[in-house]
Scaffold this active site. Structure first.
Site, PDB file in Angstrom:
ATOM      1  N   ASP A 184     -58.946  27.856   1.316  1.00 38.42           N
ATOM      2  CA  ASP A 184     -58.601  28.938   2.246  1.00 38.42           C
ATOM      3  C   ASP A 184     -57.133  29.350   2.115  1.00 38.42           C
ATOM      4  O   ASP A 184     -56.278  28.533   1.786  1.00 38.42           O
ATOM      5  CB  ASP A 184     -58.901  28.467   3.681  1.00 38.42           C
ATOM      6  CG  ASP A 184     -59.007  29.633   4.651  1.00 38.42           C
ATOM      7  OD1 ASP A 184     -59.126  30.785   4.205  1.00 38.42           O
ATOM      8  OD2 ASP A 184     -58.966  29.375   5.872  1.00 38.42           O
TER       9      ASP A 184
ATOM     10  N   ARG B  30     -53.784  35.493   3.010  1.00 35.07           N
ATOM     11  CA  ARG B  30     -52.448  35.348   3.609  1.00 35.07           C
ATOM     12  C   ARG B  30     -51.377  35.159   2.546  1.00 35.07           C
ATOM     13  O   ARG B  30     -50.266  35.657   2.660  1.00 35.07           O
ATOM     14  CB  ARG B  30     -52.433  34.166   4.593  1.00 35.07           C
ATOM     15  CG  ARG B  30     -52.980  34.523   5.964  1.00 35.07           C
ATOM     16  CD  ARG B  30     -53.314  33.292   6.764  1.00 35.07           C
ATOM     17  NE  ARG B  30     -54.572  32.699   6.322  1.00 35.07           N
ATOM     18  CZ  ARG B  30     -54.986  31.484   6.654  1.00 35.07           C
ATOM     19  NH1 ARG B  30     -54.223  30.708   7.398  1.00 35.07           N
ATOM     20  NH2 ARG B  30     -56.145  31.054   6.234  1.00 35.07           N
TER      21      ARG B  30
ATOM     22  N   ASN C  80     -68.778  35.548   5.118  1.00 31.72           N
ATOM     23  CA  ASN C  80     -67.869  36.360   4.292  1.00 31.72           C
ATOM     24  C   ASN C  80     -68.492  37.687   3.840  1.00 31.72           C
ATOM     25  O   ASN C  80     -67.782  38.571   3.347  1.00 31.72           O
ATOM     26  CB  ASN C  80     -67.381  35.576   3.063  1.00 31.72           C
ATOM     27  CG  ASN C  80     -66.404  34.470   3.381  1.00 31.72           C
ATOM     28  OD1 ASN C  80     -66.359  33.443   2.711  1.00 31.72           O
ATOM     29  ND2 ASN C  80     -65.585  34.654   4.410  1.00 31.72           N
TER      30      ASN C  80
HETATM   31  C1  IPE Z   1     -64.149  29.792   4.921  1.00 30.64           C
HETATM   32  O1  IPE Z   1     -62.982  30.533   5.033  1.00 30.64           O
HETATM   33  C2  IPE Z   1     -64.864  30.163   3.688  1.00 30.64           C
HETATM   34  C3  IPE Z   1     -64.152  29.960   2.436  1.00 30.64           C
HETATM   35  C4  IPE Z   1     -62.963  29.471   2.257  1.00 30.64           C
HETATM   36  C5  IPE Z   1     -64.889  30.360   1.290  1.00 30.64           C
HETATM   37  P1  IPE Z   1     -62.855  31.809   5.970  1.00 30.64           P
HETATM   38  O2  IPE Z   1     -61.456  32.261   5.819  1.00 30.64           O
HETATM   39  O3  IPE Z   1     -63.923  32.767   5.692  1.00 30.64           O
HETATM   40  O4  IPE Z   1     -63.124  31.180   7.417  1.00 30.64           O
HETATM   41  P2  IPE Z   1     -62.625  31.635   8.844  1.00 30.64           P
HETATM   42  O5  IPE Z   1     -63.039  33.058   9.013  1.00 30.64           O
HETATM   43  O6  IPE Z   1     -61.144  31.475   8.875  1.00 30.64           O
HETATM   44  O7  IPE Z   1     -63.307  30.695   9.789  1.00 30.64           O
HETATM   45  C1  IPE Z   2     -60.381  32.043   1.074  1.00 30.49           C
HETATM   46  O1  IPE Z   2     -59.251  32.799   1.338  1.00 30.49           O
HETATM   47  C2  IPE Z   2     -61.249  32.648   0.027  1.00 30.49           C
HETATM   48  C3  IPE Z   2     -62.496  33.253   0.539  1.00 30.49           C
HETATM   49  C4  IPE Z   2     -62.931  33.220   1.766  1.00 30.49           C
HETATM   50  C5  IPE Z   2     -63.304  33.939  -0.443  1.00 30.49           C
HETATM   51  P1  IPE Z   2     -59.269  33.928   2.445  1.00 30.49           P
HETATM   52  O2  IPE Z   2     -59.646  35.208   1.797  1.00 30.49           O
HETATM   53  O3  IPE Z   2     -60.083  33.521   3.608  1.00 30.49           O
HETATM   54  O4  IPE Z   2     -57.731  33.961   2.838  1.00 30.49           O
HETATM   55  P2  IPE Z   2     -57.137  34.131   4.294  1.00 30.49           P
HETATM   56  O5  IPE Z   2     -57.737  33.056   5.135  1.00 30.49           O
HETATM   57  O6  IPE Z   2     -57.509  35.489   4.755  1.00 30.49           O
HETATM   58  O7  IPE Z   2     -55.678  33.943   4.106  1.00 30.49           O
HETATM   59 MG    MG Z   3     -59.643  32.489   5.294  1.00 29.26          MG
END
Ligand code: IPE
Ligand code: IPE
Ligand code: MG
Length: 238
Positions: free
Chosen positions: A15, A19, A63
């Site tokens: 994750d 950001r 997602n």
């Molecule tokens: C969880 O991350 C899924 C992955 C890292 C693939 P998200 O960024 O989607 O989760 P939330 O929305 O912060 O719970």
């Molecule tokens: C995790 O990074 C990757 C996926 C969920 C595909 P994010 O895209 O959730 O990154 P943040 O949490 O918005 O920073």
């Molecule tokens: Mg995320």
């Protein structure tokens, strides 16, 4: 790290890509590109250390809410990763599996994933599992549906249902004795599971480094493993 303190099954919620990019003034997709490069290093490190299974949360059922442009970058990156890595994964004896409702992915991505899984089916050293369009609630619901259908068809009696019955109907059942997660890492400082491996994490140890996934180095991963090695896992005993 000795064999006894090395987790057999590591699961990572990768994750913080968005950001990472936004804080540097880049569009979110650039974070995914940089994040994909980390996957390669962590997979290699796990293989070198002797980890048996590595499950990477790459895309959750939730997602799908993201904009189409972001989704299409993710599928492109997945295909690139597969194309670039298959021969190296094969050389290293790594078997590739996918858990999740990945029939929802675009056709080309599915085709390439399927072909890669076939190529790597004989890998004996480590299981690399991509969680794609994965949700633990969907997985548990699917298991309940399978069990109910077996009961309806008279091939299973409700009185015979035990934990092993459920476990063997989960998407992780192919991992056999390594299907339970020993160590769960989530980068980016968020401390939640976001619908990941609810059953399999019942006795997992957790680590939540603040580092965003594109900055998550092998050195930092090793520090997580050291913290894991220092834990006392009691499993309810004394
Ligand atoms: C969880 O991350 C899924 C992955 C890292 C693939 P998200 O960024 O989607 O989760 P939330 O929305 O912060 O719970
Ligand atoms: C995790 O990074 C990757 C996926 C969920 C595909 P994010 O895209 O959730 O990154 P943040 O949490 O918005 O920073
Ligand atoms: Mg995320």
């Amino acid at each position: 790290m000795t064999a006894s303190t090395l987790p057999a099954h590591i699961a990572i919620i990768m994750d913080g890509n968005g950001r990472w990019a936004v804080s540097r003034g880049y569009p979110r997709f650039y974070g995914h590109i940089r994040g994909a490069a980390r996957v390669r290093e962590i997979v290699q490190e796990c293989r070198t250390l002797g980890v048996r299974a590595l499950t990477l949360y790459a895309f959750s059922t939730e997602n799908w809410k993201r904009p189409d442009e972001e989704l299409s970058v993710l599928w492109t990156l997945l295909r690139k990763y597969i194309r670039r890595e298959v021969s190296e994964l094969k050389k290293n004896g790594i078997r590739l599996r996918v858990i999740g409702e990945w029939s929802r992915l675009p056709e080309e991505a599915r085709r390439e994933l399927g072909a890669a899984m076939e190529t790597l089916a004989g890998g004996q050293e480590m299981d690399l599992v991509f969680a794609l369009s994965y949700g633990a609630r969907a997985e548990l619901t699917d298991a309940v549906r399978k069990i109910a259908s077996e009961c309806e068809h008279g091939t299973l009696r409700s009185s015979e249902i035990n934990e092993a019955t459920v476990e063997s109907r989960l998407w992780t059942s192919e991992l056999g004795r390594f299907s339970d997660v020993d160590f769960m890492i989530r980068t980016s400082g968020e401390r939640r599971l976001s619908n990941f491996l609810l059953w399999q994490c019942s006795y997992a140890e957790f680590d939540f480094p603040d580092t965003l996934w594109p900055d998550f180095t092998v050195q930092e991963f090793r520090r997580c493993l050291e913290r894991y090695g220092a834990r006392k896992r009691r499993f309810g005993g004394i």
